[in-house]
Design an enzyme around this catalytic site. Structure first.
Site, PDB file in Angstrom:
ATOM      1  N   ARG A 278       0.932  -1.095  -0.126  1.00 18.22           N
ATOM      2  CA  ARG A 278       0.138   0.280  -0.040  1.00 18.22           C
ATOM      3  C   ARG A 278       0.804   1.495   0.123  1.00 18.22           C
ATOM      4  O   ARG A 278       0.327   2.449  -0.465  1.00 18.22           O
ATOM      5  CB  ARG A 278      -0.921   0.057   1.452  1.00 18.22           C
ATOM      6  CG  ARG A 278      -1.950   0.928   1.294  1.00 18.22           C
ATOM      7  CD  ARG A 278      -3.119   0.798   2.194  1.00 18.22           C
ATOM      8  NE  ARG A 278      -2.807  -0.130   3.233  1.00 18.22           N
ATOM      9  CZ  ARG A 278      -2.443   0.210   4.627  1.00 18.22           C
ATOM     10  NH1 ARG A 278      -2.133   1.658   4.567  1.00 18.22           N
ATOM     11  NH2 ARG A 278      -1.937  -0.512   5.590  1.00 18.22           N
TER      12      ARG A 278
ATOM     13  N   TYR B 271     -16.100  18.732 -14.053  1.00 27.31           N
ATOM     14  CA  TYR B 271     -16.371  17.216 -14.215  1.00 27.31           C
ATOM     15  C   TYR B 271     -17.366  16.886 -13.479  1.00 27.31           C
ATOM     16  O   TYR B 271     -17.601  17.062 -12.239  1.00 27.31           O
ATOM     17  CB  TYR B 271     -14.963  16.362 -14.019  1.00 27.31           C
ATOM     18  CG  TYR B 271     -15.357  14.979 -14.013  1.00 27.31           C
ATOM     19  CD1 TYR B 271     -16.039  14.234 -14.979  1.00 27.31           C
ATOM     20  CD2 TYR B 271     -14.815  14.278 -12.618  1.00 27.31           C
ATOM     21  CE1 TYR B 271     -16.178  12.908 -14.577  1.00 27.31           C
ATOM     22  CE2 TYR B 271     -14.966  12.858 -12.605  1.00 27.31           C
ATOM     23  CZ  TYR B 271     -15.532  12.133 -13.409  1.00 27.31           C
ATOM     24  OH  TYR B 271     -15.777  10.955 -13.426  1.00 27.31           O
TER      25      TYR B 271
ATOM     26  N   ASP C  27      -7.546  20.605 -12.795  1.00 32.37           N
ATOM     27  CA  ASP C  27      -7.972  19.145 -13.491  1.00 32.37           C
ATOM     28  C   ASP C  27      -7.310  19.547 -14.964  1.00 32.37           C
ATOM     29  O   ASP C  27      -8.016  20.234 -15.476  1.00 32.37           O
ATOM     30  CB  ASP C  27      -9.260  18.822 -13.426  1.00 32.37           C
ATOM     31  CG  ASP C  27      -9.607  17.484 -14.034  1.00 32.37           C
ATOM     32  OD1 ASP C  27      -8.983  17.091 -14.939  1.00 32.37           O
ATOM     33  OD2 ASP C  27     -10.818  17.144 -13.447  1.00 32.37           O
TER      34      ASP C  27
ATOM     35  N   LYS D 164      -8.276   8.623 -19.065  1.00 28.04           N
ATOM     36  CA  LYS D 164      -8.564   9.160 -20.227  1.00 28.04           C
ATOM     37  C   LYS D 164      -7.236   9.286 -21.121  1.00 28.04           C
ATOM     38  O   LYS D 164      -6.769   8.278 -21.607  1.00 28.04           O
ATOM     39  CB  LYS D 164      -9.060  10.643 -19.886  1.00 28.04           C
ATOM     40  CG  LYS D 164     -10.261  10.866 -18.897  1.00 28.04           C
ATOM     41  CD  LYS D 164     -11.361   9.821 -19.173  1.00 28.04           C
ATOM     42  CE  LYS D 164     -12.574  10.154 -18.119  1.00 28.04           C
ATOM     43  NZ  LYS D 164     -12.457   9.911 -17.037  1.00 28.04           N
TER      44      LYS D 164
END
Length: 362
Positions: free
Chosen positions: A54, A105, A176, A201
């Site tokens: 992790r 978004y 973003d 994306k």
């Protein structure tokens, strides 16, 4: 968290296309693989920096090195774009104000709405094209969230001016950069403190990865965000990181082709009588159109093409589109007949022939 000047990142002097191909590689040593191998490990031998899966992974590290070099900062990979968004918003203090685009978004706006409904923070949604209004909203903000271009309205913000005003008010600035990618826009150089990506994306680029990322030059912010990622477990899969890095290697080629196609298509779409409005900021591979026939025409368009795929994501090598208001959570200020087109890397004549026959039938 310090508002001091960001720590400068060493610049090897390479251009972005070269960085995309060369960064995050193993040393050039005889018999060393050219690509970093997939490290399928949840546990490491004690005594080093990793300890447990992790906290880090060599495959993540290679991706993070490459994206960090492209954006000009240090990158952290996350399980998804929304995991990255949630981790950044988690930095905002109780009852503090976040300024964000009204057309950001959808997942970001929904997270802000959820946090506000639960009394965690306050959000103020603004028109990012009205720079004066955004600057005024910064006065009471702890965090200013920007998209440029916005999704799906494709509005462009004056990032540098807004960032300067936000910093003067003591607020952090997040951009973003999913639509523009670091090849077309580097927000850290414009004054942003943090850059967020939906790696799903353009960065990964092949519609087969779910992943996110945050990039910063501020070492203290980096440490806080990594600590939150370690604690909450919002980490990517190793295979996803490997595929995302593989996608990054061709980012410059894909963006160049998608942008060339989009520029051509935007001009042709503007001349078609079925199209009432074309929204294209002049760069990138996303176009939004508003159809003269309203929502029924938009729905029909998405059902009558052969090459264009009706899908909700974007940034892949294939061309896709969708009527955004089919989602109930999309803002009412987005036109019912708006269709967002993610232009791929196919032959532009084939893309246009497919669109034109569908538009002609409306």
């Amino acid at each position: 968290m310090s508002q001091d000047s960001p720590t400068p990142v060493p610049d090897p002097g390479l251009r972005p296309a070269t960085v995309a191909v060369t960064a995050g590689r193993p040393p050039h040593v005889a018999d060393q693989p050219l690509n970093p191998p997939i490290a399928m490990a949840s546990t490491y031998v004690a005594g080093g920096d990793l300890e447990y899966g992790r906290y880090g992974n060599p495959t993540w590290a290679a991706f993070e090195e490459t994206l960090g070099a492209l954006e000009g900062g240090r990158a952290l990979a996350f399980a998804s774009g929304l995991a990255a968004v949630a981790t950044v918003l988690d930095l905002v203090g109780q009852d503090a104000t976040v300024v964000a685009p009204r057309h950001a978004y959808n997942g970001t706006v929904m997270q802000l709405g959820d946090l506000e409904a639960r009394g965690r923070l306050r959000s103020e949604l603004v028109d990012v094209t009205d720079t004066d209004a955004v600057v005024k909203a910064c006065e009471d903000a702890a965090l200013v969230w920007l998209e440029s271009p916005t999704n799906p309205a494709l509005e462009v913000a004056d990032i540098a001016t807004i960032a300067a005003a936000a910093h003067e008010a003591g607020a952090y600035v997040v951009v973003d950069n999913t639509f523009a990618t670091p090849l077309l826009q580097r927000p850290l150089e414009l004054g942003a403190d943090l850059v967020v990506h939906s790696v799903t994306k353009y960065l990964a680029g092949h519609s087969d990865v779910l992943m996110g990322a945050v990039v910063t030059r501020d070492e203290q912010l980096y440490g806080v965000l990594k600590g939150r990622r370690d604690l909450l477990g919002a980490v990517p899969g190793t295979l996803e990181a490997y595929l995302a890095l593989r996608g990054l290697r061709t980012l410059h080629l894909r963006v160049e082709r998608a942008q060339a196609n989009a520029t051509d298509l935007a001009s042709r779409l503007a001349a078609h009588p079925a199209v009432d409005q074309v929204r294209y900021p002049g760069f990138g591979g996303i176009i939004s159109i508003v159809l003269a026939g309203g929502a029924p025409a938009a729905d029909l368009l998405t059902r009558t093409t052969r090459i264009w795929v009706h899908a909700t994501s974007l940034g892949g090598v294939e061309s896709s589109f969708e009527r955004r208001r089919r989602w109930k959570s999309e803002p009412a200020t987005i036109p019912d007949a708006l269709v967002r087109l993610s232009v791929g890397i196919e032959d532009v004549e084939d893309l246009w022939d497919d669109l034109r026959q569908a538009l002609d039938a409306l």
